[in-house]
Motif scaffolding. Structure first.
Motif, PDB file in Angstrom:
ATOM      1  N   ASP A  47      11.036  -7.476  -2.783  1.00  0.00           N
ATOM      2  CA  ASP A  47      11.956  -6.342  -2.850  1.00  0.00           C
ATOM      3  C   ASP A  47      11.578  -5.389  -1.724  1.00  0.00           C
ATOM      4  N   LEU A  48      12.416  -5.335  -0.686  1.00  0.00           N
ATOM      5  CA  LEU A  48      12.145  -4.502   0.480  1.00  0.00           C
ATOM      6  C   LEU A  48      13.102  -3.309   0.499  1.00  0.00           C
ATOM      7  N   GLY A  49      13.135  -2.592  -0.603  1.00  0.00           N
ATOM      8  CA  GLY A  49      14.070  -1.474  -0.682  1.00  0.00           C
ATOM      9  C   GLY A  49      15.473  -1.989  -0.905  1.00  0.00           C
ATOM     10  N   GLU A  50      16.299  -1.964   0.138  1.00  0.00           N
ATOM     11  CA  GLU A  50      17.675  -2.442   0.000  1.00  0.00           C
ATOM     12  C   GLU A  50      17.792  -3.937   0.265  1.00  0.00           C
ATOM     13  N   CYS A  51      16.749  -4.544   0.821  1.00  0.00           N
ATOM     14  CA  CYS A  51      16.820  -5.959   1.188  1.00  0.00           C
ATOM     15  C   CYS A  51      16.060  -6.803   0.183  1.00  0.00           C
ATOM     16  N   LEU A  52      16.740  -7.712  -0.475  1.00  0.00           N
ATOM     17  CA  LEU A  52      16.101  -8.600  -1.440  1.00  0.00           C
ATOM     18  C   LEU A  52      15.975  -9.989  -0.834  1.00  0.00           C
ATOM     19  N   VAL A  53      14.779 -10.555  -0.891  1.00  0.00           N
ATOM     20  CA  VAL A  53      14.539 -11.875  -0.327  1.00  0.00           C
ATOM     21  C   VAL A  53      13.995 -12.782  -1.422  1.00  0.00           C
ATOM     22  N   TYR A 112       0.808  -1.216   0.000  1.00  0.00           N
ATOM     23  CA  TYR A 112       0.000   0.000   0.000  1.00  0.00           C
ATOM     24  C   TYR A 112       0.839   1.264   0.000  1.00  0.00           C
ATOM     25  N   ASP A 113       1.968   1.243   0.752  1.00  0.00           N
ATOM     26  CA  ASP A 113       2.793   2.449   0.837  1.00  0.00           C
ATOM     27  C   ASP A 113       3.819   2.548  -0.284  1.00  0.00           C
ATOM     28  N   GLY A 114       3.844   1.569  -1.180  1.00  0.00           N
ATOM     29  CA  GLY A 114       4.754   1.610  -2.313  1.00  0.00           C
ATOM     30  C   GLY A 114       6.194   1.267  -1.987  1.00  0.00           C
ATOM     31  N   GLN A 115       6.463   0.846  -0.746  1.00  0.00           N
ATOM     32  CA  GLN A 115       7.837   0.576  -0.330  1.00  0.00           C
ATOM     33  C   GLN A 115       8.252  -0.876  -0.558  1.00  0.00           C
TER      34      GLN A 115
END
Length: 466
Positions: free
Chosen positions: A265-271, A249-252
């Motif tokens: 994709d969590l910004g700098e953290c890729l899982v 929802y927040d686009g992050q």
């Protein structure tokens, strides 16, 4: 950490799509139905399943209020339903009668978009349920659609790999080839980005495709430039075609799923989470549930691995071959969650499950409650009966591609595929001149009896349905 919430096993064929409202879950299937469940306890609503489509249902979506549900099908229609009582409000026929692959409501419920296999795009007035505007993409089938958060434009994706941006007057604003092997899904972030210095605003968009890639884009609106689609980057964590992608929802955050893995994709953290055959649907489904509950957003295109179930496939896999994990999932589905720990402690697999007796439950598993023992035995007996009646899955080549039912009178069409005669004749009589399988024009409408296949089906029936 995602956990199993509930197992739904009511459809009798592949599940094609799922959608959430604030109070309901909707699922649609190749079995031609749409089923609705309450999010309070996952019980099926009294008026479910919704029936009306004559062929497979490919997609379903709720209006923003949740009071209206749209579904689209190979039968060339988009149906609109009242989710409060299950009434069918309208049957919207796609121009040309082509199979409808995707449907989507605008954020303010002003419009409903439907996209079809012949490349046609229709914008329906969601209030009057009348055709408002229509258009066509250059090539390929329409398989994906997403609205901007303000509803002023929407994006469509095609099987030829094009992304096309349309305004609310159905004017084509931009078109670009993005995925060489075809687009499978796209989503626009709900949070726009403003550029005060240049008077511009951006929308983030993600697309995914058969090329195993997710691509991120910026959709730029500028007073002096009009609209522009700017490539941002490619995420290449998947090892198989990417079937779904969605922004939080927040686009992050961005989540995407293929038939082998889940990618966050969590910004700098890729899982990247590796998934087994049964794990895909379960984990992708539950990660998306968490997105909905925690972030207010859900969007998922489901790959069809399991017949009649979102998380298991009793008809294809014999119960005696179930693993211990399959048995635990079955206990959850039957409302026997209290027994999960006991069965896990004793390593009960499918074969042992079918052989359980009253004495086993009492003396070995130490289940004290007579009512609980009776319920377990009753569920096991139902499972035995189901196993006996569906001991062998029907080979896929014996099923008509249109109806997904066992063929009685198979015929070969000009595209080289075999179909049930009545189904293909009905397809042609409805003025469809394209292949149900490839969407390419049929060079001839001649249908040739496939006697070899008919004999093979007869032999199979004699062997497996005595």
């Amino acid at each position: 950490m995602a956990t199993l919430i509930h197992t739904l096993a009511d459809h009798t064929d592949d599940v094609n799509y799922c959608a959430f409202s604030s109070s309901c879950l909707a699922t649609c299937s190749l079995d031609k139905t749409i089923r609705l469940y309450s999010l309070k306890d996952f019980t099926e609503l009294p008026y479910s399943p919704l029936k009306g489509h004559t062929y497979a249902v490919h997609c379903c979506c709720f209006s923003p209020s949740g009071h209206v549900l749209a579904s689209c099908s190979t039968d060339g229609t988009t149906m609109v339903w009242d989710t409060r009582d299950g009434r069918r409000l309208a049957v919207l026929e796609q121009p040309g009668g082509s199979p409808v692959r995707v449907c989507r409501f605008s954020p303010e419920s002003t419009y409903l978009v439907s996209g079809a296999a012949d490349g046609s795009v229709v914008l329906w007035n969601a209030q009057s349920l009348k055709l408002y505007r229509s258009g066509n993409v250059k090539d390929g089938s329409l398989v994906a659609c997403a609205f901007s958060p303000d509803g002023n434009f929407f994006v469509t994706g095609s099987s030829c790999g094009d992304l096309t941006i349309w305004d609310d007057k159905m004017r084509c604003l931009y078109n670009e080839k993005t995925h060489d092997l075809g687009v499978t899904c796209c989503d626009v972030s709900s949070q726009p980005i403003s550029d005060g210095e240049h008077g511009s605003r951006y929308f983030q968009m993600a697309s995914c495709g058969q090329d195993n890639q997710i691509k991120l884009w910026l959709i730029l609106f500028a007073d002096f430039l009009g609209i522009e689609l700017k490539y941002k980057c490619t995420l290449s964590g998947h090892s198989a075609p990417v079937l779904a992608c969605a922004f939080s929802y927040d686009g992050q955050m961005l989540v995407s799923g293929s038939n082998k893995d889940l990618f966050l994709d969590l910004g700098e953290c890729l899982v990247v989470r590796e998934l087994g055959k049964q794990g895909l649907l379960l984990t992708l489904f539950l990660e998306m549930v968490l997105f909905h509950c925690c972030l207010g957003f859900f969007y998922c295109l489901l790959s069809s691995f399991f017949k009649g179930s979102i998380t298991e496939n009793e008809s294809k896999m014999a119960v005696e071959n179930w693993s211990e994990e399959d048995v635990l999932a079955w206990l959850h589905a039957q409302g026997l969650t209290d027994l999960v720990g006991i069965f896990k402690m004793h390593n009960i697999d499918g074969k042992e499950l079918l052989n359980l007796t009253k004495e086993n439950l009492t003396n070995e598993l130490k289940i004290v409650s007579l009512g609980l023992r009776s319920k377990v035995l009753r569920k096991i007996e139902e499972l035995r009966m189901k196993t006996e009646s569906v001991s062998v899955a029907i080979p896929d080549e014996f099923l008509c591609p249109i109806t997904r039912e066992l063929m009685k009178d198979p015929v070969i069409a000009a595209d080289g595929y075999s179909y049930e005669k009545d189904a293909m004749e009905n397809w042609i009589n409805n003025k469809r001149r394209s292949s149900p399988m490839t969407n390419l024009p049929l060079r001839s409408l001649l249908l040739t009896p496939n006697r070899t296949l008919k004999m093979a089906i007869s032999r199979w029936l004699e062997t497996h349905q005595k």
